[in-house]
Design a protein around this motif. Structure first.
Motif, PDB file in Angstrom:
ATOM      1  N   MET A   1      37.231  34.907  28.335  1.00  0.00           N
ATOM      2  CA  MET A   1      38.225  35.374  29.271  1.00  0.00           C
ATOM      3  C   MET A   1      39.566  35.547  28.560  1.00  0.00           C
ATOM      4  SD  MET A   1      40.021  33.360  32.370  1.00  0.00           S
ATOM      5  CE  MET A   1      39.459  33.809  33.958  1.00  0.00           C
ATOM      6  N   VAL A   2      40.203  36.658  28.799  1.00  0.00           N
ATOM      7  CA  VAL A   2      41.505  36.941  28.211  1.00  0.00           C
ATOM      8  C   VAL A   2      42.607  36.360  29.090  1.00  0.00           C
ATOM      9  CG1 VAL A   2      43.115  38.742  27.524  1.00  0.00           C
ATOM     10  CG2 VAL A   2      40.690  39.069  27.145  1.00  0.00           C
ATOM     11  N   ALA A   3      42.565  36.664  30.370  1.00  0.00           N
ATOM     12  CA  ALA A   3      43.655  36.305  31.273  1.00  0.00           C
ATOM     13  C   ALA A   3      43.319  35.079  32.111  1.00  0.00           C
ATOM     14  CB  ALA A   3      43.980  37.485  32.177  1.00  0.00           C
ATOM     15  N   ASP A   4      44.174  34.078  32.019  1.00  0.00           N
ATOM     16  CA  ASP A   4      44.097  32.904  32.877  1.00  0.00           C
ATOM     17  C   ASP A   4      45.109  33.141  33.989  1.00  0.00           C
ATOM     18  OD1 ASP A   4      43.836  30.406  34.025  1.00  0.00           O
ATOM     19  OD2 ASP A   4      45.031  29.402  32.488  1.00  0.00           O
ATOM     20  N   VAL A   5      44.629  33.505  35.176  1.00  0.00           N
ATOM     21  CA  VAL A   5      45.495  33.952  36.261  1.00  0.00           C
ATOM     22  C   VAL A   5      45.702  32.847  37.291  1.00  0.00           C
ATOM     23  CG1 VAL A   5      45.802  35.680  38.085  1.00  0.00           C
ATOM     24  CG2 VAL A   5      44.713  36.331  35.921  1.00  0.00           C
ATOM     25  N   GLN A   6      46.961  32.621  37.636  1.00  0.00           N
ATOM     26  CA  GLN A   6      47.340  31.691  38.706  1.00  0.00           C
ATOM     27  C   GLN A   6      48.070  32.502  39.777  1.00  0.00           C
ATOM     28  OE1 GLN A   6      46.471  28.355  38.616  1.00  0.00           O
ATOM     29  NE2 GLN A   6      45.392  28.986  36.773  1.00  0.00           N
ATOM     30  N   LEU A   7      47.643  32.332  41.019  1.00  0.00           N
ATOM     31  CA  LEU A   7      48.256  33.081  42.109  1.00  0.00           C
ATOM     32  C   LEU A   7      49.102  32.162  42.976  1.00  0.00           C
ATOM     33  CD1 LEU A   7      45.211  35.282  43.172  1.00  0.00           C
ATOM     34  CD2 LEU A   7      47.038  35.839  41.572  1.00  0.00           C
ATOM     35  N   GLU A   8      50.408  32.316  42.890  1.00  0.00           N
ATOM     36  CA  GLU A   8      51.320  31.595  43.776  1.00  0.00           C
ATOM     37  C   GLU A   8      51.500  32.350  45.083  1.00  0.00           C
ATOM     38  OE1 GLU A   8      55.137  30.745  42.079  1.00  0.00           O
ATOM     39  OE2 GLU A   8      54.327  29.213  40.744  1.00  0.00           O
ATOM     40  N   ASP A   9      51.352  33.665  45.042  1.00  0.00           N
ATOM     41  CA  ASP A   9      51.496  34.502  46.225  1.00  0.00           C
ATOM     42  C   ASP A   9      50.119  35.059  46.581  1.00  0.00           C
ATOM     43  OD1 ASP A   9      51.893  36.729  47.996  1.00  0.00           O
ATOM     44  OD2 ASP A   9      54.002  36.751  47.408  1.00  0.00           O
ATOM     45  N   PRO A  10      49.600  34.710  47.762  1.00  0.00           N
ATOM     46  CA  PRO A  10      48.233  35.128  48.129  1.00  0.00           C
ATOM     47  C   PRO A  10      48.064  36.639  48.294  1.00  0.00           C
ATOM     48  CG  PRO A  10      49.316  34.044  49.981  1.00  0.00           C
ATOM     49  CD  PRO A  10      50.221  33.883  48.794  1.00  0.00           C
ATOM     50  N   ARG A  11      49.156  37.386  48.407  1.00  0.00           N
ATOM     51  CA  ARG A  11      49.016  38.846  48.532  1.00  0.00           C
ATOM     52  C   ARG A  11      48.374  39.452  47.293  1.00  0.00           C
ATOM     53  NH1 ARG A  11      55.093  39.931  50.534  1.00  0.00           N
ATOM     54  NH2 ARG A  11      55.385  38.280  48.994  1.00  0.00           N
ATOM     55  N   TRP A  12      48.473  38.762  46.158  1.00  0.00           N
ATOM     56  CA  TRP A  12      47.851  39.269  44.933  1.00  0.00           C
ATOM     57  C   TRP A  12      46.327  39.230  45.019  1.00  0.00           C
ATOM     58  CZ3 TRP A  12      50.056  42.388  41.872  1.00  0.00           C
ATOM     59  CH2 TRP A  12      51.419  42.315  41.616  1.00  0.00           C
ATOM     60  N   GLU A  13      45.774  38.380  45.883  1.00  0.00           N
ATOM     61  CA  GLU A  13      44.317  38.309  46.032  1.00  0.00           C
ATOM     62  C   GLU A  13      43.764  39.619  46.564  1.00  0.00           C
ATOM     63  OE1 GLU A  13      43.149  34.872  48.340  1.00  0.00           O
ATOM     64  OE2 GLU A  13      44.498  33.592  47.180  1.00  0.00           O
ATOM     65  N   ALA A  14      44.474  40.250  47.500  1.00  0.00           N
ATOM     66  CA  ALA A  14      43.992  41.478  48.133  1.00  0.00           C
ATOM     67  C   ALA A  14      43.817  42.620  47.140  1.00  0.00           C
ATOM     68  CB  ALA A  14      44.941  41.897  49.254  1.00  0.00           C
ATOM     69  N   CYS A  15      44.628  42.657  46.087  1.00  0.00           N
ATOM     70  CA  CYS A  15      44.465  43.733  45.101  1.00  0.00           C
ATOM     71  C   CYS A  15      43.771  43.231  43.839  1.00  0.00           C
ATOM     72  CB  CYS A  15      45.782  44.427  44.807  1.00  0.00           C
ATOM     73  SG  CYS A  15      46.862  43.581  43.686  1.00  0.00           S
ATOM     74  N   ASP A  16      43.279  42.003  43.880  1.00  0.00           N
ATOM     75  CA  ASP A  16      42.494  41.407  42.802  1.00  0.00           C
ATOM     76  C   ASP A  16      43.240  41.397  41.466  1.00  0.00           C
ATOM     77  OD1 ASP A  16      40.445  40.123  41.503  1.00  0.00           O
ATOM     78  OD2 ASP A  16      38.989  41.752  41.729  1.00  0.00           O
ATOM     79  N   LEU A  17      44.369  40.677  41.463  1.00  0.00           N
ATOM     80  CA  LEU A  17      45.162  40.571  40.238  1.00  0.00           C
ATOM     81  C   LEU A  17      44.346  39.997  39.087  1.00  0.00           C
ATOM     82  CD1 LEU A  17      47.850  40.939  38.774  1.00  0.00           C
ATOM     83  CD2 LEU A  17      48.500  38.642  39.552  1.00  0.00           C
ATOM     84  N   GLU A  18      43.395  39.123  39.390  1.00  0.00           N
ATOM     85  CA  GLU A  18      42.581  38.568  38.296  1.00  0.00           C
ATOM     86  C   GLU A  18      41.847  39.669  37.547  1.00  0.00           C
ATOM     87  OE1 GLU A  18      40.387  34.893  38.672  1.00  0.00           O
ATOM     88  OE2 GLU A  18      41.450  34.490  40.548  1.00  0.00           O
ATOM     89  N   ALA A  19      41.203  40.577  38.280  1.00  0.00           N
ATOM     90  CA  ALA A  19      40.469  41.669  37.632  1.00  0.00           C
ATOM     91  C   ALA A  19      41.423  42.637  36.932  1.00  0.00           C
ATOM     92  CB  ALA A  19      39.621  42.417  38.663  1.00  0.00           C
ATOM     93  N   ILE A  20      42.548  42.920  37.560  1.00  0.00           N
ATOM     94  CA  ILE A  20      43.557  43.803  36.958  1.00  0.00           C
ATOM     95  C   ILE A  20      44.043  43.217  35.638  1.00  0.00           C
ATOM     96  CG2 ILE A  20      45.942  44.616  37.207  1.00  0.00           C
ATOM     97  CD1 ILE A  20      45.315  44.963  40.224  1.00  0.00           C
ATOM     98  N   ALA A  21      44.426  41.952  35.668  1.00  0.00           N
ATOM     99  CA  ALA A  21      44.961  41.308  34.465  1.00  0.00           C
ATOM    100  C   ALA A  21      43.920  41.242  33.363  1.00  0.00           C
ATOM    101  CB  ALA A  21      45.475  39.915  34.807  1.00  0.00           C
TER     102      ALA A  21
END
Length: 166
Positions: A1-21
């Protein structure tokens, strides 16, 4: 895994910031000749209030911005428009490039103003921040031109149109 993603704002879940990052970081690594499996980057998906706090703490600019980055190493080029130094691996051959924070409200607003999907804009911002972690910047015109051309190339490979085109 390249990106270790932490979401403080749940709105990022809807656009899947983990996959984007993950996709954006991997594309930048491949472009830079780094094995994505050997690279780690921390990505924080936050809101404007949090990024304003970070911007104030680290850049003395206490206002929201779209994305911030904190490189693990200073890799900047010696000459404007030059290629930055390559990152150094740790004793296990891994590359910890640094940290990125991206703000929901600013990213969403900029995407809407530009008439582009938020996923595309978020991808662009992560690519931009990854290049900062690799020593690229846009303080001098020559550096900005180089960085912009690299962003366009990487985004094209990800199926995203040139964000700088009129």
């Amino acid at each position: 895994m390249v990106a270790d993603v932490q979401l403080e704002d749940p709105r990022w879940e809807a656009c899947d910031l983990e996959a984007i990052a993950e996709a954006a970081a991997a594309a930048v690594c491949i472009w830079a000749g780094l094995d994505p499996d050997l690279v780690e980057v921390a990505v924080l998906g936050c809101d404007d209030a949090r990024i304003a706090e970070l911007n104030g703490d680290f850049r003395d600019k206490p206002q929201p911005t779209n994305v911030l980055s904190w490189p693990e190493e200073e890799l900047g080029a010696d000459q404007p428009g030059g290629k930055p130094y390559s990152p150094s691996p740790d004793h296990d051959g891994q590359y910890a490039l640094g940290d990125i924070a991206i703000a929901w409200e600013t990213c969403e607003r900029e995407a809407l103003e530009a008439g582009k999907p938020i996923k595309d804009h978020a991808t662009h911002l992560v690519v931009h921040a990854m290049l900062h972690l690799l020593g690229y910047d846009h303080v001098q015109d020559a550096d900005g031109d180089l960085m912009e051309a690299i962003e366009v190339e990487i985004l094209w490979k990800l199926g995203i149109a040139n964000p700088y085109a009129d």
